[in-house]
Design a protein around this motif. Structure first.
Motif, short mmCIF file in Angstrom:
data_model
loop_
_atom_site.label_atom_id
_atom_site.label_comp_id
_atom_site.label_asym_id
_atom_site.label_seq_id
_atom_site.Cartn_x
_atom_site.Cartn_y
_atom_site.Cartn_z
N ASP A 274 0.82 -1.21 0.00
CA ASP A 274 0.00 0.00 0.00
C ASP A 274 0.85 1.26 0.00
O ASP A 274 0.53 2.25 -0.67
N LEU A 275 1.95 1.23 0.74
CA LEU A 275 2.83 2.39 0.81
C LEU A 275 3.43 2.71 -0.55
O LEU A 275 3.40 3.87 -0.98
N ILE A 276 3.93 1.71 -1.23
CA ILE A 276 4.54 1.93 -2.55
C ILE A 276 3.48 2.34 -3.56
O ILE A 276 3.71 3.18 -4.43
N GLU A 277 2.30 1.77 -3.42
CA GLU A 277 1.20 2.06 -4.34
C GLU A 277 0.76 3.52 -4.27
O GLU A 277 0.52 4.16 -5.29
N GLU A 278 0.68 4.06 -3.04
CA GLU A 278 0.23 5.44 -2.88
C GLU A 278 0.87 6.04 -1.63
O GLU A 278 0.66 5.55 -0.52
#
Length: 163
Positions: free
Chosen positions: A39-43
């Motif tokens: 989730d962190l890398i995604e947004e």
């Protein structure tokens, strides 16, 4: 505190690594870690304060000598900043978070929906407190939005638990 207007399109993380000495944990913790990284890398919104260059960035998180270490690099590898934070302000929050997570994981096996929702609300509240603490501790060092702080706090919990 960071607001959305201060972030450009490249003020973000494109990769994150955790201290290699962490090893494996319980399936629940491993799941939270994997989801938080994805989730962190995604947004995310992430910018080292005072950086005159341009992102995107790569972050290495580790615990060294009882301190939380953020090493920030550009995607090409150039080091941008290293920030070291005391784990002291996180110890009680992380302990409370793990205790309530254990209760939550036990509850989902046999508790009523209402009981599970109550525990989950408390779990999210403690997680939000930790996220705000992280955001405050990074203020003036790394600008992040609240959702990024939430995902990073999950990873701090994993590091702290093993550190």
């Amino acid at each position: 505190m960071a607001d959305e207007s201060e972030f450009g399109p490249n003020d973000r993380l494109v990769d994150l690594t955790l201290d290699a000495s962490i090893g494996r944990s319980t399936p629940d913790v491993e799941h939270e870690r994997a989801v938080a990284i994805f989730d962190l890398i995604e947004e995310n919104r992430f910018k080292p304060v005072g950086d005159t260059g341009e992102g995107p960035y790569v972050l290495n998180l580790s615990v060294q000598e009882g301190k939380l270490v953020f090493v920030v690099r550009r995607e090409a590898g150039e080091q941008v900043a290293t920030h070291i934070l005391s784990l002291g302000p996180f110890r009680k929050i992380v302990k409370d978070y793990y205790m309530i997570c254990e209760s939550y994981y036990e509850a989902i096996k046999s508790a009523t929906t209402s009981q599970i929702e109550t525990i989950d609300m408390a779990r999210r509240g403690v997680h939000n407190d930790g996220s705000e603490t992280l955001k405050e501790r990074l203020d003036g060092k790394i600008a992040i939005d609240f959702d990024t702080a939430r995902r990073l706090f999950t990873l701090v919990c994993v590091l702290h638990w093993k550190g």
